[in-house]
Design a protein around this motif. Structure first.
Motif, PDB file in Angstrom:
ATOM      1  N   VAL A  12       0.831  -1.206   0.000  1.00 26.30           N
ATOM      2  CA  VAL A  12       0.000   0.000   0.000  1.00 26.30           C
ATOM      3  C   VAL A  12       0.867   1.258   0.000  1.00 26.30           C
ATOM      4  N   GLY A  13       2.058   1.175   0.606  1.00 32.25           N
ATOM      5  CA  GLY A  13       2.965   2.313   0.605  1.00 32.25           C
ATOM      6  C   GLY A  13       3.465   2.690  -0.774  1.00 32.25           C
ATOM      7  N   LEU A  14       3.294   1.808  -1.757  1.00 34.62           N
ATOM      8  CA  LEU A  14       3.718   2.125  -3.125  1.00 34.62           C
ATOM      9  C   LEU A  14       2.872   3.233  -3.738  1.00 34.62           C
ATOM     10  N   TRP A  15       1.721   3.520  -3.127  1.00 30.62           N
ATOM     11  CA  TRP A  15       0.872   4.621  -3.575  1.00 30.62           C
ATOM     12  C   TRP A  15       1.538   5.975  -3.303  1.00 30.62           C
ATOM     13  N   ALA A  16       2.272   6.054  -2.210  1.00 35.50           N
ATOM     14  CA  ALA A  16       2.836   7.325  -1.753  1.00 35.50           C
ATOM     15  C   ALA A  16       4.034   7.739  -2.614  1.00 35.50           C
ATOM     16  N   PRO A  17       4.370   9.031  -2.611  1.00 35.47           N
ATOM     17  CA  PRO A  17       5.595   9.472  -3.283  1.00 35.47           C
ATOM     18  C   PRO A  17       6.806   8.740  -2.724  1.00 35.47           C
ATOM     19  N   PHE A  18       7.763   8.416  -3.579  1.00 37.51           N
ATOM     20  CA  PHE A  18       8.917   7.618  -3.185  1.00 37.51           C
ATOM     21  C   PHE A  18       9.767   8.287  -2.109  1.00 37.51           C
ATOM     22  N   HIS A  19       9.821   9.618  -2.112  1.00 41.30           N
ATOM     23  CA  HIS A  19      10.731  10.305  -1.196  1.00 41.30           C
ATOM     24  C   HIS A  19      10.206  10.368   0.226  1.00 41.30           C
ATOM     25  N   TRP A  20       8.983   9.932   0.472  1.00 43.76           N
ATOM     26  CA  TRP A  20       8.449   9.948   1.836  1.00 43.76           C
ATOM     27  C   TRP A  20       9.194   8.955   2.711  1.00 43.76           C
ATOM     28  N   SER A  21       9.238   9.245   4.011  1.00 43.22           N
ATOM     29  CA  SER A  21       9.870   8.332   4.954  1.00 43.22           C
ATOM     30  C   SER A  21       9.015   7.086   5.140  1.00 43.22           C
ATOM     31  N   ALA A  22       9.623   6.026   5.655  1.00 43.45           N
ATOM     32  CA  ALA A  22       8.893   4.784   5.894  1.00 43.45           C
ATOM     33  C   ALA A  22       7.760   5.008   6.890  1.00 43.45           C
ATOM     34  N   GLU A  23       8.011   5.838   7.904  1.00 39.60           N
ATOM     35  CA  GLU A  23       6.978   6.104   8.907  1.00 39.60           C
ATOM     36  C   GLU A  23       5.778   6.825   8.280  1.00 39.60           C
ATOM     37  N   ARG A  24       6.073   7.795   7.425  1.00 38.38           N
ATOM     38  CA  ARG A  24       4.988   8.544   6.791  1.00 38.38           C
ATOM     39  C   ARG A  24       4.189   7.650   5.839  1.00 38.38           C
ATOM     40  N   LYS A  25       4.891   6.769   5.133  1.00 40.78           N
ATOM     41  CA  LYS A  25       4.192   5.839   4.244  1.00 40.78           C
ATOM     42  C   LYS A  25       3.297   4.890   5.033  1.00 40.78           C
ATOM     43  N   ARG A  26       3.771   4.466   6.198  1.00 49.28           N
ATOM     44  CA  ARG A  26       2.961   3.563   7.020  1.00 49.28           C
ATOM     45  C   ARG A  26       1.704   4.275   7.521  1.00 49.28           C
ATOM     46  N   GLU A  27       1.844   5.513   7.954  1.00 47.79           N
ATOM     47  CA  GLU A  27       0.682   6.287   8.393  1.00 47.79           C
ATOM     48  C   GLU A  27      -0.294   6.487   7.237  1.00 47.79           C
ATOM     49  N   THR A  44      -7.556   0.414 -14.327  1.00 49.61           N
ATOM     50  CA  THR A  44      -6.730   1.139 -13.350  1.00 49.61           C
ATOM     51  C   THR A  44      -7.644   1.737 -12.297  1.00 49.61           C
ATOM     52  N   ILE A  45      -7.612   1.212 -11.081  1.00 51.23           N
ATOM     53  CA  ILE A  45      -8.425   1.829 -10.042  1.00 51.23           C
ATOM     54  C   ILE A  45      -7.885   3.225  -9.757  1.00 51.23           C
ATOM     55  N   GLY A  46      -8.740   4.097  -9.248  1.00 51.11           N
ATOM     56  CA  GLY A  46      -8.317   5.447  -8.918  1.00 51.11           C
ATOM     57  C   GLY A  46      -8.199   6.378 -10.106  1.00 51.11           C
ATOM     58  N   SER A  47      -8.527   5.901 -11.315  1.00 53.62           N
ATOM     59  CA  SER A  47      -8.410   6.758 -12.490  1.00 53.62           C
ATOM     60  C   SER A  47      -9.471   7.857 -12.501  1.00 53.62           C
ATOM     61  N   ASP A  48     -10.431   7.799 -11.585  1.00 52.28           N
ATOM     62  CA  ASP A  48     -11.517   8.780 -11.555  1.00 52.28           C
ATOM     63  C   ASP A  48     -11.387   9.785 -10.410  1.00 52.28           C
ATOM     64  N   PHE A  97      -5.155  -2.852  -9.583  1.00 53.09           N
ATOM     65  CA  PHE A  97      -4.434  -2.326  -8.422  1.00 53.09           C
ATOM     66  C   PHE A  97      -2.984  -2.019  -8.791  1.00 53.09           C
ATOM     67  N   ALA A  98      -2.333  -2.937  -9.502  1.00 53.62           N
ATOM     68  CA  ALA A  98      -0.942  -2.723  -9.918  1.00 53.62           C
ATOM     69  C   ALA A  98      -0.825  -1.516 -10.850  1.00 53.62           C
ATOM     70  N   LYS A  99      -1.773  -1.396 -11.780  1.00 56.21           N
ATOM     71  CA  LYS A  99      -1.732  -0.265 -12.712  1.00 56.21           C
ATOM     72  C   LYS A  99      -1.975   1.060 -11.988  1.00 56.21           C
ATOM     73  N   PHE A 100      -2.748   1.003 -10.926  1.00 57.50           N
ATOM     74  CA  PHE A 100      -2.942   2.195 -10.096  1.00 57.50           C
ATOM     75  C   PHE A 100      -1.603   2.671  -9.540  1.00 57.50           C
ATOM     76  N   PHE A 101      -0.796   1.762  -9.011  1.00 56.38           N
ATOM     77  CA  PHE A 101       0.503   2.157  -8.464  1.00 56.38           C
ATOM     78  C   PHE A 101       1.381   2.778  -9.550  1.00 56.38           C
ATOM     79  N   LEU A 102       1.358   2.214 -10.746  1.00 53.48           N
ATOM     80  CA  LEU A 102       2.178   2.764 -11.827  1.00 53.48           C
ATOM     81  C   LEU A 102       1.692   4.149 -12.244  1.00 53.48           C
TER      82      LEU A 102
END
Length: 439
Positions: A206-221, A272-276, A318-323
């Protein structure tokens, strides 16, 4: 009397949902000075679509409610005439972006936007076929109550229709462009099983949704706050806030737009989920006022998603959403930085600025997406079973999926650039031509 469009796109049997949304249309017409166009955009297979047609024909006639059941053949005919009238380049590509062969959450809603314009509706209120209304004291809890109290009004005027205001005074002359709520019940993404199998891998995925530069803690939240809506909170009394609505607090099964949907469309990516979800971010980042309410809709999973083919199809979306997030996160960050500069002096979106941001994002290096696919492969193999089988399937599609993700954002830029012309053409185009042809 203003016209509104209560839209229900569907590609599955949903007789009960059609009847329930019709009840919401009746409620709206009975409590507000509106003419409600109930729009069923039907991409179901033939037997389900025929059954839906019978359900719509059997709905009780109600003053102020007009029901439209529109199958794909009529949608395609309407879109061809709109595209021809707009004089667009690449008409076949534009038709494919509006009515693709695959599932597209953005494209089906874009069709609702165009048809609403053809019907003379000033707002679009979207519901989903895999959701239902909460009930309080035996009465359905309809979101349209809050939508029609505030949508399209100046923020200063809408302030009297909400429980509280959390909006800077400098925005009070802007129009309320979005009213939305969330959902309760099952997660909006079918990943609860993943959490039960291995919470650690769940957070990694699920953390793959977040921007890559975020910290691990922020991605977990962020993961803790993702796809869960309003949890299990049952409706007891109304709460509503006039604010710049946080995109994480609303869902597209429970949303209404005024104005902004005629300026910028949704991403037409397939499977792609989230495309809307683009407009939810745009309304917030451009500092357009909105209302957040608690008439949350109940989300549930259809049986098809429990099958092995349904599982594989959904995990691909779901995978295409992350991409897609490589590109969309970049655009969202740029929009947030631009803020009010995204609006012109009339409070309308500067469409050219959005097009430029989309095109800039399409030039990003896709190394992050390669890493996303690597992470998905490791995680899904670690989950085992059908997740491991999906990882095998995904491995054979890597290059195609990377190319599609970039092309999706390029297509979105093209559609956005031509959207105003399509809206204008829609206003001059008759939806129901096929129904009036002889024979």
């Amino acid at each position: 009397m203003r016209r509104i469009c209560l839209a229900l796109p569907t590609n599955r049997p949903c007789d009960a949902t059609i009847s329930a949304v019709h009840e919401e249309a009746v409620y709206a017409a009975g409590h507000f000075d509106v003419e409600v166009h109930l729009l069923i955009l039907d991409s179901s297979e033939e037997s389900a679509a025929a059954r839906h047609e019978r359900v719509v024909r059997g709905l009780p006639a109600t003053p102020g409610v007009v029901a439209h059941h529109v199958r794909e053949a009529e949608q395609r005919d309407f879109l061809r005439r709109v595209i021809d009238r707009a004089g667009l380049d690449k008409p076949e590509l534009m038709l494919e972006l509006m009515l693709p062969a695959g599932v597209s959450y953005g494209a089906c809603t874009n069709r609702a936007f165009l048809i609403a314009a053809a019907l003379g509706c000033e707002s679009v209120h979207r519901r989903d076929s895999d959701s239902r209304y909460q009930v309080a004291d035996g009465i359905p809890v309809f979101p349209v109550q809050h939508e029609l109290m505030s949508l399209g009004r100046r923020a200063a005027e809408a302030a009297g229709a909400v429980s509280e205001t959390a909006l800077d005074a400098r925005h009070q002359d802007k129009t309320v462009s979005m009213v939305g709520g969330s959902f309760v019940g099952e997660m909006s993404v079918d990943i609860e099983e993943m959490y039960r199998i291995d919470p650690g891998l769940y957070y990694e995925v699920v953390g793959l949704w977040a921007p890559f530069h975020w910290s691990a803690e922020r991605k977990r939240e962020f993961a803790d706050d993702s796809f869960r809506g309003a949890g299990s909170e049952a409706f007891t009394r109304d709460r509503s806030t006039l604010t710049l609505v946080d995109p994480m607090r609303v869902d597209m099964c429970n949303i209404a737009f005024h104005g902004v949907h005629e300026e910028v469309p949704l991403m037409p990516a397939t499977d792609t989920i989230g495309s809307d979800y683009f407009l939810i971010h745009l309304v917030h980042d451009a500092t357009l006022p909105g209302v957040l309410h608690n008439r949350n809709i109940v989300n549930y999973y259809t049986g098809e998603r429990r099958t092995d083919p349904g599982f594989m199809a959904y995990q691909l979306r779901f995978a295409k959403f992350f991409l897609s997030m490589l590109y969309l996160n970049s655009v969202y960050a740029a929009m947030e930085h631009a803020g009010e500069a995204l609006l012109d002096d009339r409070g309308r979106v500067r469409v050219a600025a959005i097009v430029e941001l989309l095109r800039q994002s399409a030039r990003l290096d896709d190394a992050e997406n390669v890493q996303r696919l690597d992470a998905l492969d490791r995680a899904y193999r670690g989950l085992g079973g059908r997740y491991a089988r999906f990882a095998e399937s995904l491995a054979g599609q890597r290059e195609r999926l990377l190319d599609e993700a970039r092309r999706d954002i390029e297509d979105f830029a093209l559609l956005t650039e031509t959207w105003s012309a399509m809206i204008r053409a829609s206003r001059a185009t008759d939806l129901h031509r096929l129904q009036r042809q002889p024979g």
